[in-house]
Design an enzyme around this catalytic site. Sequence first.
Site, short mmCIF file in Angstrom:
data_model
loop_
_atom_site.label_atom_id
_atom_site.label_comp_id
_atom_site.label_asym_id
_atom_site.label_seq_id
_atom_site.Cartn_x
_atom_site.Cartn_y
_atom_site.Cartn_z
N GLY A 71 0.79 -1.22 0.00
CA GLY A 71 0.00 0.00 0.00
C GLY A 71 0.83 1.27 0.00
O GLY A 71 0.48 2.25 -0.67
N ASN A 151 -6.82 4.30 9.32
CA ASN A 151 -6.18 3.11 9.86
C ASN A 151 -6.09 3.12 11.38
O ASN A 151 -5.90 2.07 12.00
CB ASN A 151 -4.78 2.96 9.27
N GLN A 179 -7.16 0.01 4.33
CA GLN A 179 -7.93 -0.57 5.42
C GLN A 179 -9.34 -0.97 5.01
O GLN A 179 -10.01 -1.72 5.72
CB GLN A 179 -8.02 0.43 6.59
N SER A 199 -3.72 -3.15 -0.27
CA SER A 199 -2.66 -4.06 0.14
C SER A 199 -3.24 -5.40 0.54
O SER A 199 -4.33 -5.46 1.13
CB SER A 199 -1.88 -3.46 1.32
N HIS A 201 -2.05 -7.79 2.67
CA HIS A 201 -1.87 -8.37 4.01
C HIS A 201 -2.84 -7.82 5.05
O HIS A 201 -2.84 -8.26 6.20
CB HIS A 201 -0.42 -8.21 4.49
N THR A 237 10.42 -8.25 -12.11
CA THR A 237 9.73 -9.54 -12.22
C THR A 237 8.57 -9.61 -11.24
O THR A 237 8.73 -9.30 -10.05
CB THR A 237 10.71 -10.69 -11.96
N CYS A 325 3.06 1.49 11.33
CA CYS A 325 4.21 2.15 10.70
C CYS A 325 4.88 3.17 11.61
O CYS A 325 5.96 3.65 11.31
CB CYS A 325 3.77 2.83 9.40
#
Length: 404
Positions: A71, A151, A179, A199, A201, A237, A325
């Site tokens: 994200g 968040n 979120q 994102s 996860h 990649t 974070c």
Amino acid sequence: MKQIYLDNASTTAVRPEVLDAMLPYFTTEFGNPSSIYPLGQRASDAVAAARASIASLIGASPREVYFTSGGSEADNWAIKGFARANAGKGRHLVTSAVEHHAVLHACEALEREGFEVTYLPVDAEGLVSPADFEAALRPDTILASVMFANNEIGTLQPVGELARIAHEHGAAFHTDAVQALGHEAVDVRELGVDMLSASAHKLYGPKGVGLLYIRRGVKVQNLIDGGQQERGRRATTENVPGIVGFARALELACAEREAEHARQAALRDHAFARIAAEIPHAKLNGHATRRLANNVNFSFEFIEGEGMLLQLAARGICVSSGSACTSGSLDPSHVLLAIGLPHEIAHGSLRMTLGRDTTREDVDFAVDALAKTLENLRAMSPLYEDFKQGRVTSIIDESFSKQN
């Protein structure tokens, strides 16, 4: 010791179904999607299928979905990439004071390049005013970025309305939906957004993979030059297992979203009720109802947040005081300061974010542990002793009395 995980806004466990979908692309189907032989082409087909699945679930075309490492990368690409590509049209951006640091720091980086940024205030519940938003837009405003769901405090912003206002004034609109995706209904066409970040996860997918939706026709500077991956905009990649896992996680989340939303909202409201009834000098942060179903955020007076988190951890409760974070920072949350909390109250904040495995028993265990922890901390607090002796007053209690 029993462990209760209540930090799902920070990250989530990869679901077994997601891991099963990913495993072949670590082992037998390990090919590079850019290779022309069958092993590589099967990997390429897996990426294409994942892209198509995700696009259909968010109302986009597959050609509008670009995979990233997460994200934060998607936020940076959207904001910096759009601003630099469209600087000839204007150099003013609008965002809110409660954005994730990936957005705020990207805007600050642009300011060092000569762009101007307006940081909109929010009200006491964390909401951006559409009227204030419209007033901030100027003829040279090229981009506005306001998050879908906060968040830390869980407040849901009126993204669709803000996007419409931005377009009426000739500005593009980006939203950080990290979120929200998988937890709230997200349709880029209905919202009318030009770019959207997400994102994997946060919705029981793997770490290290995210996406940026870029509406067709929107001009954005390339993120990484070097090859033709992601249609030449982000060379490297592809993370095939991660991309496959992202798609599977989102498919499962969308299929279960309504039922899980209702279940988690009931648990959230149960936590609200118990904390409000049983723990004095507590303040709910964020909007009471216009918020993520799994988000519980309170501030507690006469305690220090770090001590609270450590004692709860010792009792087996995994929670946080804000964004993952910024967990290494001693500064109070910028979100809590933006909604008007004084530093001493913001320092005593707690975020519990529920998950698909959270039970009512887990919530009760956590609230019981929280009550005991706060009782212990206040018993050691000179400030709380001063309060009991009448030498200081309760900021939280005074604010409640004024509201009522």
